[in-house]
Design an enzyme around this catalytic site. Sequence first.
Site, PDB file in Angstrom:
ATOM      1  N   ASP A 134       0.849  -1.195   0.000  1.00  0.00           N
ATOM      2  CA  ASP A 134       0.000   0.000   0.000  1.00  0.00           C
ATOM      3  C   ASP A 134       0.885   1.246   0.000  1.00  0.00           C
ATOM      4  O   ASP A 134       1.896   1.319   0.702  1.00  0.00           O
ATOM      5  CB  ASP A 134      -0.915  -0.001   1.229  1.00  0.00           C
ATOM      6  CG  ASP A 134      -2.062   0.977   1.088  1.00  0.00           C
ATOM      7  OD1 ASP A 134      -3.213   0.531   0.961  1.00  0.00           O
ATOM      8  OD2 ASP A 134      -1.811   2.209   1.108  1.00  0.00           O
ATOM      9  N   ILE A 135       0.488   2.249  -0.786  1.00  0.00           N
ATOM     10  CA  ILE A 135       1.275   3.477  -0.915  1.00  0.00           C
ATOM     11  C   ILE A 135       1.241   4.308   0.372  1.00  0.00           C
ATOM     12  O   ILE A 135       2.133   5.129   0.607  1.00  0.00           O
ATOM     13  CB  ILE A 135       0.747   4.292  -2.133  1.00  0.00           C
ATOM     14  CG1 ILE A 135       1.822   5.208  -2.680  1.00  0.00           C
ATOM     15  CG2 ILE A 135      -0.520   5.051  -1.799  1.00  0.00           C
ATOM     16  CD1 ILE A 135       1.473   5.780  -4.051  1.00  0.00           C
ATOM     17  N   ASN A 170     -12.885  -3.228   2.611  1.00  0.00           N
ATOM     18  CA  ASN A 170     -13.792  -2.099   2.797  1.00  0.00           C
ATOM     19  C   ASN A 170     -14.775  -2.108   1.634  1.00  0.00           C
ATOM     20  O   ASN A 170     -14.362  -2.035   0.477  1.00  0.00           O
ATOM     21  CB  ASN A 170     -13.010  -0.784   2.820  1.00  0.00           C
ATOM     22  CG  ASN A 170     -12.096  -0.679   4.027  1.00  0.00           C
ATOM     23  OD1 ASN A 170     -12.463  -1.083   5.128  1.00  0.00           O
ATOM     24  ND2 ASN A 170     -10.893  -0.155   3.829  1.00  0.00           N
ATOM     25  N   GLY A 188     -15.568   3.301   3.894  1.00  0.00           N
ATOM     26  CA  GLY A 188     -14.468   4.138   3.396  1.00  0.00           C
ATOM     27  C   GLY A 188     -13.766   3.583   2.176  1.00  0.00           C
ATOM     28  O   GLY A 188     -12.588   3.888   1.944  1.00  0.00           O
ATOM     29  N   GLN A 189     -14.473   2.763   1.380  1.00  0.00           N
ATOM     30  CA  GLN A 189     -13.842   2.248   0.150  1.00  0.00           C
ATOM     31  C   GLN A 189     -13.515   3.410  -0.772  1.00  0.00           C
ATOM     32  O   GLN A 189     -14.398   4.157  -1.191  1.00  0.00           O
ATOM     33  CB  GLN A 189     -14.770   1.250  -0.568  1.00  0.00           C
ATOM     34  CG  GLN A 189     -14.099   0.656  -1.816  1.00  0.00           C
ATOM     35  CD  GLN A 189     -14.988  -0.350  -2.559  1.00  0.00           C
ATOM     36  OE1 GLN A 189     -16.107  -0.646  -2.148  1.00  0.00           O
ATOM     37  NE2 GLN A 189     -14.473  -0.861  -3.666  1.00  0.00           N
ATOM     38  N   HIS A 212     -10.256  -5.111  -3.490  1.00  0.00           N
ATOM     39  CA  HIS A 212      -8.936  -5.329  -2.902  1.00  0.00           C
ATOM     40  C   HIS A 212      -9.081  -5.766  -1.468  1.00  0.00           C
ATOM     41  O   HIS A 212      -9.996  -5.361  -0.759  1.00  0.00           O
ATOM     42  CB  HIS A 212      -8.061  -4.068  -3.008  1.00  0.00           C
ATOM     43  CG  HIS A 212      -8.712  -2.818  -2.494  1.00  0.00           C
ATOM     44  ND1 HIS A 212      -9.646  -2.108  -3.220  1.00  0.00           N
ATOM     45  CD2 HIS A 212      -8.568  -2.167  -1.321  1.00  0.00           C
ATOM     46  CE1 HIS A 212     -10.039  -1.057  -2.512  1.00  0.00           C
ATOM     47  NE2 HIS A 212      -9.413  -1.075  -1.358  1.00  0.00           N
ATOM     48  N   HIS A 219      -6.985  -5.852   2.079  1.00  0.00           N
ATOM     49  CA  HIS A 219      -5.835  -5.315   2.816  1.00  0.00           C
ATOM     50  C   HIS A 219      -5.291  -6.416   3.721  1.00  0.00           C
ATOM     51  O   HIS A 219      -6.041  -6.966   4.538  1.00  0.00           O
ATOM     52  CB  HIS A 219      -6.257  -4.156   3.729  1.00  0.00           C
ATOM     53  CG  HIS A 219      -6.817  -2.957   3.035  1.00  0.00           C
ATOM     54  ND1 HIS A 219      -6.112  -1.788   2.865  1.00  0.00           N
ATOM     55  CD2 HIS A 219      -8.041  -2.719   2.487  1.00  0.00           C
ATOM     56  CE1 HIS A 219      -6.862  -0.881   2.255  1.00  0.00           C
ATOM     57  NE2 HIS A 219      -8.049  -1.425   2.007  1.00  0.00           N
TER      58      HIS A 219
HETATM   59  P1  5GP Z   1      -9.783   1.436   0.376  1.00  0.00           P
HETATM   60  O1  5GP Z   1      -9.989   2.617   1.281  1.00  0.00           O
HETATM   61  O2  5GP Z   1     -10.428   1.618  -0.966  1.00  0.00           O
HETATM   62  O3  5GP Z   1     -10.152   0.133   1.044  1.00  0.00           O
HETATM   63  O4  5GP Z   1      -8.207   1.330   0.181  1.00  0.00           O
HETATM   64  C1  5GP Z   1      -7.541   1.810  -0.924  1.00  0.00           C
HETATM   65  C2  5GP Z   1      -6.073   1.707  -0.592  1.00  0.00           C
HETATM   66  O5  5GP Z   1      -5.328   1.863  -1.788  1.00  0.00           O
HETATM   67  C3  5GP Z   1      -5.575   2.772   0.382  1.00  0.00           C
HETATM   68  O6  5GP Z   1      -5.013   2.148   1.525  1.00  0.00           O
HETATM   69  C4  5GP Z   1      -4.544   3.558  -0.418  1.00  0.00           C
HETATM   70  O7  5GP Z   1      -3.440   3.965   0.345  1.00  0.00           O
HETATM   71  C5  5GP Z   1      -4.159   2.568  -1.510  1.00  0.00           C
HETATM   72  N1  5GP Z   1      -3.758   3.176  -2.769  1.00  0.00           N
HETATM   73  C6  5GP Z   1      -4.434   4.129  -3.485  1.00  0.00           C
HETATM   74  N2  5GP Z   1      -3.793   4.432  -4.606  1.00  0.00           N
HETATM   75  C7  5GP Z   1      -2.679   3.643  -4.640  1.00  0.00           C
HETATM   76  C8  5GP Z   1      -1.618   3.508  -5.573  1.00  0.00           C
HETATM   77  O8  5GP Z   1      -1.546   4.159  -6.620  1.00  0.00           O
HETATM   78  N3  5GP Z   1      -0.651   2.604  -5.271  1.00  0.00           N
HETATM   79  C9  5GP Z   1      -0.683   1.857  -4.120  1.00  0.00           C
HETATM   80  N4  5GP Z   1       0.329   1.001  -3.929  1.00  0.00           N
HETATM   81  N5  5GP Z   1      -1.677   1.959  -3.223  1.00  0.00           N
HETATM   82  C10 5GP Z   1      -2.658   2.841  -3.472  1.00  0.00           C
END
Ligand code: 5GP
Length: 114
Positions: free
Chosen positions: A30-31, A87, A93-94, A100, A102
């Site tokens: 994750d970034i 999520n 908070g998706q 995906h 985590h």
């Molecule tokens: P969500 O909140 O949708 O469950 O999680 C999305 C996740 O994707 C977040 O933890 C965010 O940091 C990660 N993320 C978003 N854009 C990128 C990206 O371009 N590269 C990587 N490696 N992670 C990303």
Amino acid sequence: MDDCIFCKIADKKISANVVYEDGEVLAFRDINPQAPVHILLIPKKHIPSFMDIVEADKGLIAAIYKAAQKIAGDASVDKKGFRLVVNNGQDAGQAVAHLHFHLLGGRKFSWPPG
Ligand code: 5GP
Ligand code: ZN
């Protein structure tokens, strides 16, 4: 999906720190990590959310879970513990509309989650 960031990562149009890959699954760091180990597992094909998984995806979902077991072992969090989190939708908070999982580990987590 042209405007999907995770499709672009799966297609190698955007770089990511990949830790696992097979024919249908990709996993990368994750970034914006929320724990010492924070890895995202995605299907290479575009599925918008958990609620869009269909019966025909069961092999794919099993492959993601098998990959998660391997990644947990490789990251040495398999014995101490880790979380595997999806999520789904606004209240959770998706932020990225490509399914995906985590995989979070390397520290203690509280319950209930925030
Ligand atoms: P969500 O909140 O949708 O469950 O999680 C999305 C996740 O994707 C977040 O933890 C965010 O940091 C990660 N993320 C978003 N854009 C990128 C990206 O371009 N590269 C990587 N490696 N992670 C990303
Ligand atoms: Zn996508």
